[in-house]
Design a protein around this motif. Structure first.
Motif, mmCIF file in Angstrom:
data_model
loop_
_atom_site.group_PDB
_atom_site.id
_atom_site.type_symbol
_atom_site.label_atom_id
_atom_site.label_comp_id
_atom_site.label_asym_id
_atom_site.label_seq_id
_atom_site.Cartn_x
_atom_site.Cartn_y
_atom_site.Cartn_z
ATOM 1 N N UNK A 197 0.815 -1.235 0.000
ATOM 2 C CA UNK A 197 0.000 0.000 0.000
ATOM 3 C C UNK A 197 0.845 1.279 0.000
ATOM 4 N N UNK A 198 1.951 1.291 0.770
ATOM 5 C CA UNK A 198 2.784 2.505 0.804
ATOM 6 C C UNK A 198 3.385 2.805 -0.573
ATOM 7 N N UNK A 199 3.784 1.749 -1.286
ATOM 8 C CA UNK A 199 4.351 1.929 -2.633
ATOM 9 C C UNK A 199 3.306 2.511 -3.577
ATOM 10 N N UNK A 200 2.074 1.968 -3.487
ATOM 11 C CA UNK A 200 0.994 2.477 -4.342
ATOM 12 C C UNK A 200 0.732 3.953 -4.018
ATOM 13 N N UNK A 201 0.699 4.273 -2.703
ATOM 14 C CA UNK A 201 0.451 5.660 -2.291
ATOM 15 C C UNK A 201 1.516 6.599 -2.862
ATOM 16 N N UNK A 202 2.778 6.184 -2.774
ATOM 17 C CA UNK A 202 3.870 7.022 -3.294
ATOM 18 C C UNK A 202 3.699 7.242 -4.797
ATOM 19 N N UNK A 203 3.428 6.152 -5.532
ATOM 20 C CA UNK A 203 3.270 6.275 -6.988
ATOM 21 C C UNK A 203 2.081 7.157 -7.356
ATOM 22 N N UNK A 204 0.961 6.979 -6.647
ATOM 23 C CA UNK A 204 -0.229 7.788 -6.940
ATOM 24 C C UNK A 204 0.072 9.264 -6.640
ATOM 25 N N UNK A 205 0.765 9.518 -5.511
ATOM 26 C CA UNK A 205 1.124 10.903 -5.179
ATOM 27 C C UNK A 205 1.981 11.507 -6.290
ATOM 28 N N UNK A 206 2.913 10.713 -6.803
ATOM 29 C CA UNK A 206 3.768 11.178 -7.910
ATOM 30 C C UNK A 206 2.942 11.531 -9.142
ATOM 31 N N UNK A 207 1.969 10.682 -9.472
ATOM 32 C CA UNK A 207 1.124 10.950 -10.649
ATOM 33 C C UNK A 207 0.283 12.209 -10.442
ATOM 34 N N UNK A 208 -0.282 12.364 -9.229
ATOM 35 C CA UNK A 208 -1.086 13.557 -8.942
ATOM 36 C C UNK A 208 -0.208 14.813 -9.065
ATOM 37 N N UNK A 209 1.016 14.695 -8.546
ATOM 38 C CA UNK A 209 1.937 15.833 -8.571
ATOM 39 C C UNK A 209 2.296 16.238 -10.003
ATOM 40 N N UNK A 210 2.513 15.259 -10.871
ATOM 41 C CA UNK A 210 2.896 15.592 -12.254
ATOM 42 C C UNK A 210 1.686 16.161 -13.013
ATOM 43 N N UNK A 211 0.481 15.698 -12.680
ATOM 44 C CA UNK A 211 -0.713 16.276 -13.313
ATOM 45 C C UNK A 211 -0.906 17.721 -12.836
ATOM 46 N N UNK A 212 -0.724 17.939 -11.534
ATOM 47 C CA UNK A 212 -0.797 19.300 -10.982
ATOM 48 C C UNK A 212 0.230 20.184 -11.676
ATOM 49 N N UNK A 213 1.459 19.688 -11.785
ATOM 50 C CA UNK A 213 2.535 20.464 -12.409
ATOM 51 C C UNK A 213 2.212 20.836 -13.848
ATOM 52 N N UNK A 214 1.734 19.865 -14.615
ATOM 53 C CA UNK A 214 1.410 20.108 -16.024
ATOM 54 C C UNK A 214 0.327 21.170 -16.167
ATOM 55 N N UNK A 215 -0.687 21.071 -15.306
ATOM 56 C CA UNK A 215 -1.813 22.002 -15.370
ATOM 57 C C UNK A 215 -1.369 23.420 -14.982
ATOM 58 N N UNK A 216 -0.545 23.519 -13.950
ATOM 59 C CA UNK A 216 -0.091 24.841 -13.505
ATOM 60 C C UNK A 216 0.767 25.501 -14.590
ATOM 61 N N UNK A 217 1.683 24.722 -15.192
ATOM 62 C CA UNK A 217 2.516 25.277 -16.266
ATOM 63 C C UNK A 217 1.622 25.809 -17.385
ATOM 64 N N UNK A 218 0.592 25.051 -17.725
ATOM 65 C CA UNK A 218 -0.323 25.468 -18.785
ATOM 66 C C UNK A 218 -1.053 26.766 -18.416
ATOM 67 N N UNK A 219 -1.607 26.804 -17.190
ATOM 68 C CA UNK A 219 -2.355 27.992 -16.759
ATOM 69 C C UNK A 219 -1.477 29.228 -16.696
ATOM 70 N N UNK A 220 -0.230 29.040 -16.250
ATOM 71 C CA UNK A 220 0.667 30.187 -16.093
ATOM 72 C C UNK A 220 1.209 30.666 -17.442
ATOM 73 N N UNK A 221 1.458 29.702 -18.354
ATOM 74 C CA UNK A 221 2.167 30.106 -19.572
ATOM 75 C C UNK A 221 1.257 30.427 -20.744
ATOM 76 N N UNK A 222 0.017 29.945 -20.727
ATOM 77 C CA UNK A 222 -0.802 30.127 -21.929
ATOM 78 C C UNK A 222 -1.224 31.585 -22.091
ATOM 79 N N UNK A 223 -0.940 32.167 -23.263
ATOM 80 C CA UNK A 223 -1.215 33.596 -23.436
ATOM 81 C C UNK A 223 -2.682 33.974 -23.260
ATOM 82 N N UNK A 224 -3.614 33.056 -23.546
ATOM 83 C CA UNK A 224 -5.024 33.467 -23.478
ATOM 84 C C UNK A 224 -5.511 33.657 -22.037
ATOM 85 N N UNK A 225 -4.747 33.111 -21.051
ATOM 86 C CA UNK A 225 -5.131 33.316 -19.656
ATOM 87 C C UNK A 225 -4.397 34.503 -19.034
ATOM 88 N N UNK A 226 -3.566 35.153 -19.842
ATOM 89 C CA UNK A 226 -2.765 36.264 -19.361
ATOM 90 C C UNK A 226 -3.672 37.409 -18.890
#
Lengths: 242, 242
Positions: A197-226
């Motif tokens: 279970x701890x391994x699954x939790x770590x992996x899921x946290x990693x996936x959530x973190x990379x999805x969060x990261x991708x979304x934030x980069x998009x929101x911050x960098x996309x010119x139409x949200x400027x």
């Protein structure tokens, strides 16, 4: 302005989703450290002191930092000066959390018996570079945009550099967290390869973190949200950069 | 157009730097696998077959993929149709390298004695998600933009989604490579914690890769480097999306 108005509901949905993912990643790493890694302590128990490291890095360098970057998008109707001060303060908070998080891991390494070497892994290299870049970025940002505040032309020239390194530091922070998760999973999770279970939790946290990261980069960098420059700001050139 | 002309020399410098970093990362990972990890083989020696995995993933999913994304920026005066076919072919090449790279690691795990479990680490989860997303992106891109090619309005609506996932897949690929480097360093480099030459090489390769990644994301996403729509393309709306 009509064009901008069309983008706001879409922005709000994505922004809400990013907050859910961001809070979820902090909660997951909290559950990991608090439950599976036996909670938090300072000084007396190096193993528990270590747990502040992943928790504060995710809370500070990732979640708070992202929100510090996003305030220009999220509160587009507020005065720029107010947002700049808020941005500076949130990033200061993120920086303080990161420093405490770094002290936690160095203490853990130095007070373990036998001592654990510092600064040998790719995680530590990318992590420390990221925090050092962040410190430079914060100081230069303060001097350029707030106090004492340089000439508008200099500020305008530096702004894209600040934005580029802002995103680069964020990507470095997320990458570094993922590397840290992998290190800790390999070193400390018994039978990681049979996915407890701890391994699954770590992996899921990693996936959530990379999805969060991708979304934030998009929101911050996309010119139409400027943030759109208002008519007042255009008339008072200096205010655009205030 | 004058505005665009001012950006081209800056773009060219950054593009050249990105190529140097990209080629350097492929060379470094080649030296790592070819020299420190004793070179390449297929089938007969699982340990050497594994070495194709990091090499092909960095070459395919990172270097080739990045160049596939960058061709719209680098060859801005070429016809769009030609660039689209080239883009599709380069990404097909990147995909084929990735599949061979994946076969190499699954074979290595399954043919080792004792067998090494598959798909338990964060690296494997992010890596496989990235390759699956890439496959979907490639097929949907082909059907939408090339063959049979959907209505211009549908293509225009899908383009930002394609661009967002294109960057997201690239960031996933770079993150996954960094995680893989860390795993391999911990599992296979003797005394990684005392930083032997192989450990230094792995960490330096990781840093070069993240710098390459950051630069490519910037070049691909920054609006000022965007290909300008020519007057002909504006007149022939359909050609804009051709």
């Amino acid at each position: 302005m009509e064009n901008e108005a069309q983008h706001i509901p879409f922005f709000t949905k994505l922004f809400t989703l990013s907050q859910i993912l961001g809070i979820l990643s902090v909660v997951l790493v909290g559950v990991w450290c608090g439950y599976f890694r036996k909670g938090f302590a300072w000084g007396s128990e190096p193993v528990l002191q270590f747990n502040w490291h992943p928790f504060l890095m995710v809370l500070g360098m990732v979640f708070l930092y992202a929100n510090g970057a996003l305030i220009y998008r999220g509160f587009r109707s507020e005065k720029k000066k107010k947002l700049k001060i808020l941005h500076m303060l949130i990033q200061l908070g993120a920086f303080i959390f990161s420093i405490v998080g770094l002290v936690a891991v160095f203490d853990f390494h130095n007070n373990s018996s036998p001592k654990i070497p510092n600064m040998y892994s790719l995680h530590s290299w990318i992590g420390l570079c990221t925090v050092i870049l962040f410190a430079c970025q914060w100081v230069i940002g303060l001097l350029t945009f707030l106090f004492p505040g340089l000439r508008p032309s200099v500020r305008a020239a530096y702004l894209p550099v600040h934005q580029f390194f802002g995103l680069f530091i964020f990507v470095g922070a997320v990458s570094s967290c993922l590397l840290g998760f992998t290190e800790k999973a390999i070193f400390s999770v018994k039978n990681y390869s049979s996915l407890p279970p701890e391994g699954v939790l770590i992996n899921v946290t990693g996936l959530v973190l990379i999805m969060f990261g991708g979304l934030v980069v998009y929101l911050v960098s996309h010119p139409k949200f400027r943030r759109q420059t208002t008519e007042d700001e255009v008339l008072l050139t200096d205010t655009v950069l205030e």
